[in-house]
Structure formats: structure tokens, C-alpha cells
Design a protein around this motif. Sequence first.
Motif, mmCIF file in Angstrom:
data_model
loop_
_atom_site.group_PDB
_atom_site.id
_atom_site.type_symbol
_atom_site.label_atom_id
_atom_site.label_comp_id
_atom_site.label_asym_id
_atom_site.label_seq_id
_atom_site.Cartn_x
_atom_site.Cartn_y
_atom_site.Cartn_z
ATOM 1 N N ASP A 18 0.818 -1.208 0.000
ATOM 2 C CA ASP A 18 0.000 0.000 0.000
ATOM 3 C C ASP A 18 0.858 1.268 0.000
ATOM 4 O O ASP A 18 0.531 2.250 -0.676
ATOM 5 C CB ASP A 18 -0.939 0.013 1.206
ATOM 6 C CG ASP A 18 -2.038 -1.034 1.103
ATOM 7 O OD1 ASP A 18 -2.338 -1.482 -0.027
ATOM 8 O OD2 ASP A 18 -2.592 -1.417 2.151
ATOM 9 N N SER A 22 0.789 3.811 -3.171
ATOM 10 C CA SER A 22 0.218 5.155 -3.070
ATOM 11 C C SER A 22 1.260 6.253 -3.284
ATOM 12 O O SER A 22 0.928 7.325 -3.788
ATOM 13 C CB SER A 22 -0.482 5.346 -1.727
ATOM 14 O OG SER A 22 0.426 5.212 -0.669
ATOM 15 N N ASP A 100 -8.611 6.967 -5.120
ATOM 16 C CA ASP A 100 -7.318 7.646 -4.974
ATOM 17 C C ASP A 100 -6.542 7.704 -6.286
ATOM 18 O O ASP A 100 -5.445 8.261 -6.335
ATOM 19 C CB ASP A 100 -6.460 6.945 -3.924
ATOM 20 C CG ASP A 100 -7.074 7.025 -2.537
ATOM 21 O OD1 ASP A 100 -7.737 8.042 -2.246
ATOM 22 O OD2 ASP A 100 -6.907 6.070 -1.764
ATOM 23 N N LYS A 102 -4.820 5.426 -7.803
ATOM 24 C CA LYS A 102 -3.491 4.826 -7.647
ATOM 25 C C LYS A 102 -3.063 4.064 -8.892
ATOM 26 O O LYS A 102 -1.882 3.849 -9.109
ATOM 27 C CB LYS A 102 -3.466 3.873 -6.453
ATOM 28 C CG LYS A 102 -3.565 4.566 -5.121
ATOM 29 C CD LYS A 102 -3.317 3.622 -3.959
ATOM 30 C CE LYS A 102 -4.229 2.435 -3.974
ATOM 31 N NZ LYS A 102 -4.153 1.601 -2.765
#
Length: 196
Positions: A18, A22, A100, A102
Motif C-alpha cells: 500500500d 500510493s 485515490d 493509484k
Amino acid sequence: MARLKEFDEDSALDAAVDCFWSRGYEATSVRDLAREMGIGGASLYNTFGGKRALFERVLERYANRSTRERIARLEANHRPREAIRAFLAEVIERSLKDSDCKGCLLVNSALDVAPHDPQLGRAVTGYLEEIRSFFQRAVEAANKAGETPPGTDANALSIHLLGVLMGMRVLARTGARRQTLEAVVRPALDLLGRPH
């Protein structure tokens, strides 16, 4: 007597996925990783061998849990041509749910890391080649079953499909909407022939 690890390695690795996903490889510091993983810097080095070695493990974990899982499931449950359609449809859905923006860790790494680190670049290329190989296997099987237009070149189409996938994932990072992503995919799927 050796000290036992005081953290769950799998959970720490998931946190590292993660974190890199990110922030990107370059923008992620060892301090960021240790904080997100809930471990000390010494534990990170002792267990994972540092940032670069950890990133290699992260790429492997991401490939296992994302692309490899999807390919195995779709190959087991769909006819070849439909497996390709389902693969791309799932990517569109994942992209739209990614608030987000990503994107895909492999595609991001191909853009951000591979040009600057030949060894990591070869690793990323290998994971992308697994996806291309899936496309080629599916097209070859569809060709053999007479489900694709005559003369369909499985190798060329598999490369094209990988390019479409890469482009779609990059567009998704900009917040592209469903209409745009489906428009990118549609001409490639047309090359496979109309579904029966």
C-alpha cells in the motif's frame, strides 16, 4: 537464543504494498515504510533487506494477489475470448472504484522505476510479460476454436492488448470515466470478433 519476530510479516508486507502503491518507489522512504508497516527500521532491514529488496517482494506479492489470481480464475472459468473480455472489464471496474487514482502498481513501476533501475525494470517486464502471455494463450485457443476472425495473429494481438491495458491504466490515474476507458478497450475487443 534468537529473538522471535514481534510482527506479522504478511501484514507488514501488505502495508508495504500500500505504501509503495500510493507514493511510488522514489517518493517512499524507509522511514515511511517502517511507520506504515508498524516496525522499526532495523526490523525492516533484518527481515526484508532494505527498501529495494522489499520493493522486489512487494512486486511479487502484488502480482500474485492481483494479476496472477485474476488470470488463473478467468482461465479456469471462461472460454478464452471471454476471459480476455472479463479481464479488461474487471480492470475497468477496479479503475473506477479507485478513488485515490493509484492505478496499477506494475504499470506505475514500468513508468517510474524501470527506466532508472535495469534489474527492477526486468522484474516489471517479466510481470507484464505474464499478462501478455495470458492474452496470447487466450487468442491462440480462440483461433483454434474458430472464434476469432480468420488470420488473427495471436502474438501481435497480445502485444496490442497489453498496450491497451497499459494505456487504460495510465488514463485511469487521471480520473478517466467509464466512457473513456470503454472507448479505449472497444476497438481492441473488436479485433477478437463479436461475441456469440
